[in-house]
Design a protein around this motif. Structure first.
Motif, PDB file in Angstrom:
ATOM      1  N   LEU A   1       0.829  -1.212   0.000  1.00 10.97           N
ATOM      2  CA  LEU A   1       0.000   0.000   0.000  1.00 10.97           C
ATOM      3  C   LEU A   1       0.862   1.260   0.000  1.00 10.97           C
ATOM      4  O   LEU A   1       0.527   2.253  -0.652  1.00 10.97           O
ATOM      5  CB  LEU A   1      -0.929  -0.001   1.209  1.00 10.97           C
ATOM      6  CG  LEU A   1      -2.141  -0.933   1.138  1.00 10.97           C
ATOM      7  CD1 LEU A   1      -2.892  -0.921   2.450  1.00 10.97           C
ATOM      8  CD2 LEU A   1      -3.059  -0.545  -0.011  1.00 10.97           C
ATOM      9  N   LEU A   2       1.987   1.228   0.736  1.00 15.29           N
ATOM     10  CA  LEU A   2       2.884   2.382   0.728  1.00 15.29           C
ATOM     11  C   LEU A   2       3.455   2.612  -0.672  1.00 15.29           C
ATOM     12  O   LEU A   2       3.584   3.763  -1.108  1.00 15.29           O
ATOM     13  CB  LEU A   2       4.024   2.172   1.723  1.00 15.29           C
ATOM     14  CG  LEU A   2       3.750   2.564   3.179  1.00 15.29           C
ATOM     15  CD1 LEU A   2       4.933   2.199   4.057  1.00 15.29           C
ATOM     16  CD2 LEU A   2       3.449   4.045   3.295  1.00 15.29           C
ATOM     17  N   PHE A   3       3.805   1.543  -1.367  1.00 20.19           N
ATOM     18  CA  PHE A   3       4.291   1.702  -2.734  1.00 20.19           C
ATOM     19  C   PHE A   3       3.214   2.347  -3.604  1.00 20.19           C
ATOM     20  O   PHE A   3       3.487   3.280  -4.369  1.00 20.19           O
ATOM     21  CB  PHE A   3       4.682   0.352  -3.331  1.00 20.19           C
ATOM     22  CG  PHE A   3       5.121   0.442  -4.770  1.00 20.19           C
ATOM     23  CD1 PHE A   3       6.458   0.629  -5.090  1.00 20.19           C
ATOM     24  CD2 PHE A   3       4.200   0.369  -5.808  1.00 20.19           C
ATOM     25  CE1 PHE A   3       6.866   0.746  -6.415  1.00 20.19           C
ATOM     26  CE2 PHE A   3       4.597   0.475  -7.129  1.00 20.19           C
ATOM     27  CZ  PHE A   3       5.937   0.663  -7.428  1.00 20.19           C
ATOM     28  N   ILE A   4       1.990   1.864  -3.493  1.00 15.73           N
ATOM     29  CA  ILE A   4       0.897   2.371  -4.319  1.00 15.73           C
ATOM     30  C   ILE A   4       0.677   3.856  -4.059  1.00 15.73           C
ATOM     31  O   ILE A   4       0.587   4.664  -4.988  1.00 15.73           O
ATOM     32  CB  ILE A   4      -0.388   1.566  -4.040  1.00 15.73           C
ATOM     33  CG1 ILE A   4      -0.222   0.122  -4.533  1.00 15.73           C
ATOM     34  CG2 ILE A   4      -1.599   2.232  -4.694  1.00 15.73           C
ATOM     35  CD1 ILE A   4      -1.325  -0.811  -4.047  1.00 15.73           C
ATOM     36  N   VAL A   5       0.611   4.232  -2.782  1.00 19.37           N
ATOM     37  CA  VAL A   5       0.347   5.631  -2.443  1.00 19.37           C
ATOM     38  C   VAL A   5       1.523   6.515  -2.836  1.00 19.37           C
ATOM     39  O   VAL A   5       1.344   7.632  -3.346  1.00 19.37           O
ATOM     40  CB  VAL A   5       0.028   5.759  -0.939  1.00 19.37           C
ATOM     41  CG1 VAL A   5      -0.052   7.217  -0.527  1.00 19.37           C
ATOM     42  CG2 VAL A   5      -1.279   5.053  -0.608  1.00 19.37           C
ATOM     43  N   ALA A   6       2.765   6.026  -2.617  1.00 19.66           N
ATOM     44  CA  ALA A   6       3.940   6.834  -2.952  1.00 19.66           C
ATOM     45  C   ALA A   6       4.078   7.007  -4.458  1.00 19.66           C
ATOM     46  O   ALA A   6       4.358   8.112  -4.950  1.00 19.66           O
ATOM     47  CB  ALA A   6       5.200   6.189  -2.377  1.00 19.66           C
TER      48      ALA A   6
ATOM     49  N   MET B   1      10.155   3.002  -4.089  1.00 16.78           N
ATOM     50  CA  MET B   1      11.190   1.977  -4.146  1.00 16.78           C
ATOM     51  C   MET B   1      11.629   1.566  -2.745  1.00 16.78           C
ATOM     52  O   MET B   1      11.995   0.405  -2.508  1.00 16.78           O
ATOM     53  CB  MET B   1      12.376   2.495  -4.944  1.00 16.78           C
ATOM     54  CG  MET B   1      12.095   2.689  -6.420  1.00 16.78           C
ATOM     55  SD  MET B   1      11.566   1.152  -7.213  1.00 16.78           S
ATOM     56  CE  MET B   1      12.990   0.105  -6.914  1.00 16.78           C
ATOM     57  N   LEU B   2      11.622   2.486  -1.810  1.00 16.06           N
ATOM     58  CA  LEU B   2      11.959   2.165  -0.424  1.00 16.06           C
ATOM     59  C   LEU B   2      10.993   1.115   0.117  1.00 16.06           C
ATOM     60  O   LEU B   2      11.410   0.159   0.794  1.00 16.06           O
ATOM     61  CB  LEU B   2      11.892   3.439   0.415  1.00 16.06           C
ATOM     62  CG  LEU B   2      12.427   3.371   1.844  1.00 16.06           C
ATOM     63  CD1 LEU B   2      13.941   3.249   1.843  1.00 16.06           C
ATOM     64  CD2 LEU B   2      12.006   4.624   2.618  1.00 16.06           C
ATOM     65  N   ALA B   3       9.714   1.283  -0.191  1.00 21.38           N
ATOM     66  CA  ALA B   3       8.708   0.325   0.289  1.00 21.38           C
ATOM     67  C   ALA B   3       8.891  -1.043  -0.345  1.00 21.38           C
ATOM     68  O   ALA B   3       8.863  -2.075   0.338  1.00 21.38           O
ATOM     69  CB  ALA B   3       7.307   0.869  -0.001  1.00 21.38           C
TER      70      ALA B   3
END
Length: 548
Positions: free
Chosen positions: A23-28, A373-375
């Motif tokens: 989800l963090l990847f999607i939002v970021a 990318m961090l996520a």
């Protein structure tokens, strides 16, 4: 800090990433996309406003006067003109009044006239409530993506709460990441891509986290604020200070313009004021103007703008419409003249990079991709340690399925964002059906990618294939744009359609990058090069060390 304490923070950091990583990847990623939502992608999405010159204010004033004669006098207390370009694909002239419902509540009713942005020919007329008017407002791909970034299309309150919690998670991950990585400055340049796959993921994760630490913290905090404040803080503040009246709270912080009417008739000259203002402030983008007290000597005209170098989402300038005198100017919350107003003003531009011009937007977008990318690298580190190390409790195949789902979910949102460009160019339906068809293109392509990733046995080959697909999709958009709208890249540049040309060139660059990655990435999991590297990739976590 003691080793046991550091390891506890590591466990918190790890599980925060695992639970919310996708989800963090999607939002970021959608946030990096949304940075250019307004006005760049809004302009690209609507060929009618591409290359639009400064509005013909004299002609617009004539239209306002013509329509003013055709509506009831009660609608003349508030006249709004929304200019085509940054937020609206057409010129909108709206006359508004308040009526009291049988329940005692106030309802805003409008009579709205829609005009072509260039020819100014009337294209439609609407009469009804303000909420009904907003519901029939056309949606383009930029609006779709910005809204998706804000609430994942789950709406309020649940969507806003979820993205707010994700912002809080990112902020906490940044804090715990600093605590567990004690060799902070050494990790700025610690990158060993040839040692092992696990070290590649780990070093990439650390470098992205360290170099973008301040950005991650700011984005996480502002995202949590924007997601949670309307759902949790506003009702709480209203309950404490305004006996639960949220409308009164909003009016306190964002009060309506209230002109001092004299009862003396006067003919205002909004075109003259707007022309002088536009010439004196070329760096500001005119969004709309609101005229309060039409036809009275005390008539006030409020001009709302975007741009400039101030840390605020928008800025409003109030003029006496009869004399042209500038009465005051303020930001969205600047009328409070307090630290609270400054903080509230800063939240939106800090989150989306809407200050300081195009360069800041580019930096924000690149750093946003870094956050995404961090996520995903955090997720892959977690999978690697459990599939090929001593920490796993499931079978290797189970971790491979998690890996395939992660690849499909994350690469799927990249493919889906590109599919929106095709939806924008190919779908020609009434405004009420646009959201549905954007959803078909976006979520349909996303689900197809997830399904493809799950049925493939080799995630590394899948990633190569999906990057190749992204390259083809990216390069195809400028070509399709040239066919559908006639704005081929060289022609758009010659005609001064710089935003259109800039978006197309960005897509070509992104397509080239995806093609390069598709060629360079391995087709199978790289094997360790030596016995020492094998031991390094299976060694348990050591918080104090610089290798894993």
């Amino acid at each position: 800090m003691r080793r046991d304490t550091t390891k506890k923070f590591y466990i918190v950091h790890s599980w925060l990433g695992v639970v919310t990583g996708i989800l963090l990847f999607i939002v970021a990623y959608t946030g990096a996309f949304s940075v250019f939502g307004r006005p760049e992608l809004n302009v690209w999405s609507n060929p009618e406003v591409r290359g639009l010159n400064s509005p013909d204010f004299a002609a617009i004033e004539d239209l306002v006067r013509q329509h003013a004669q055709s509506v009831d006098s009660e609608y003349l207390h508030h006249v709004r003109v929304t200019f085509a370009g940054a937020r609206s694909p057409t010129l909108q002239i709206i006359f508004e009044k308040e009526v009291e419902l049988p329940s005692g509540r106030q309802e805003h009713r409008v009579v709205a006239f829609e005009h072509h942005p260039k020819t100014l020919a009337q294209q439609g007329r609407f009469e009804g409530s303000l909420s009904e008017w907003f519901q029939q407002w056309p949606t383009d791909m930029a609006d779709f993506m910005v809204t998706f970034h804000g609430d994942l299309h789950l709406g309020s309150p649940w969507g806003l709460v979820l993205t707010g919690v994700l912002g809080l998670t990112l902020f906490c991950s940044a804090v715990t990441g600093v605590i567990i990585h004690r060799k902070f400055f050494k990790e700025l340049f610690s990158f060993r891509p040839t040692r092992s796959l696990r070290l590649l993921f780990t070093d990439t994760h650390k470098v992205l986290g360290v170099w973008g630490l301040l950005f991650h913290a700011v984005i996480g905090f502002t995202g949590a604020f924007l997601g949670l404040v309307l759902v949790l803080l506003v009702p709480a503040a209203a309950f404490v200070s305004f006996s639960g009246d949220q409308e009164k709270l909003v009016e306190t912080f964002v009060p309506e313009v209230e002109p001092t009417l004299t009862g003396t008739a006067a003919k205002s000259r909004p075109a003259r004021i707007l022309t002088d203002f536009s010439e004196n402030n070329p760096e500001l983008v005119l969004i709309e103007t609101d005229i309060h007290g039409w036809g009275d000597q005390g008539e006030v005209m409020a001009v709302t703008t975007l741009g400039g170098d101030q840390l605020s989402a928008s800025r409003t300038f109030e003029f006496n419409a009869a004399s042209g005198e500038l009465l005051r100017d303020y930001t969205a919350f600047g009328r409070q003249e307090s630290a609270t107003g400054v903080v509230l003003d800063a939240m939106y531009p800090l989150h989306f990079g809407n200050f300081g011009g195009l360069l800041v937007k580019i930096v924000w977008s690149v750093l946003g991709v870094g956050t995404a990318m961090l996520a995903v690298t955090g997720m892959m580190i977690w999978v690697e340690r459990r599939a090929y190390g001593p920490e796993g409790r499931l079978s290797v195949n189970a971790y491979h399925r998690i890996s395939r789902f992660t690849v499909g979910s994350c690469m799927g949102v990249v493919v889906a964002s590109l599919a929106l460009f095709y939806g924008q160019l190919l779908v020609n339906v009434p405004p009420q059906k646009q959201f549905y068809w954007f959803s078909v293109f976006f979520f349909g392509s996303w689900l197809l990618v997830i399904a493809w990733a799950l049925i493939r046995s080799n995630s590394y080959r899948t990633i190569k294939e999906l990057f190749a697909a992204c390259a083809l999709l990216s390069v195809g958009v400028p070509l399709l744009n040239a066919v559908v709208t006639g704005d081929a890249l060289p022609l758009a540049m010659m005609q001064g359609k710089w935003i259109t040309a800039g978006v197309d060139m960005t897509l070509l660059f992104f397509g080239g990058l995806c093609a390069w990655l598709a060629r360079r990435l391995p087709s199978a999991r790289p094997q360790p090069r030596s016995r020492s590297t094998v031991e390094a990739t299976t060694r348990p976590y050591e918080p104090a060390g610089d290798t894993v």
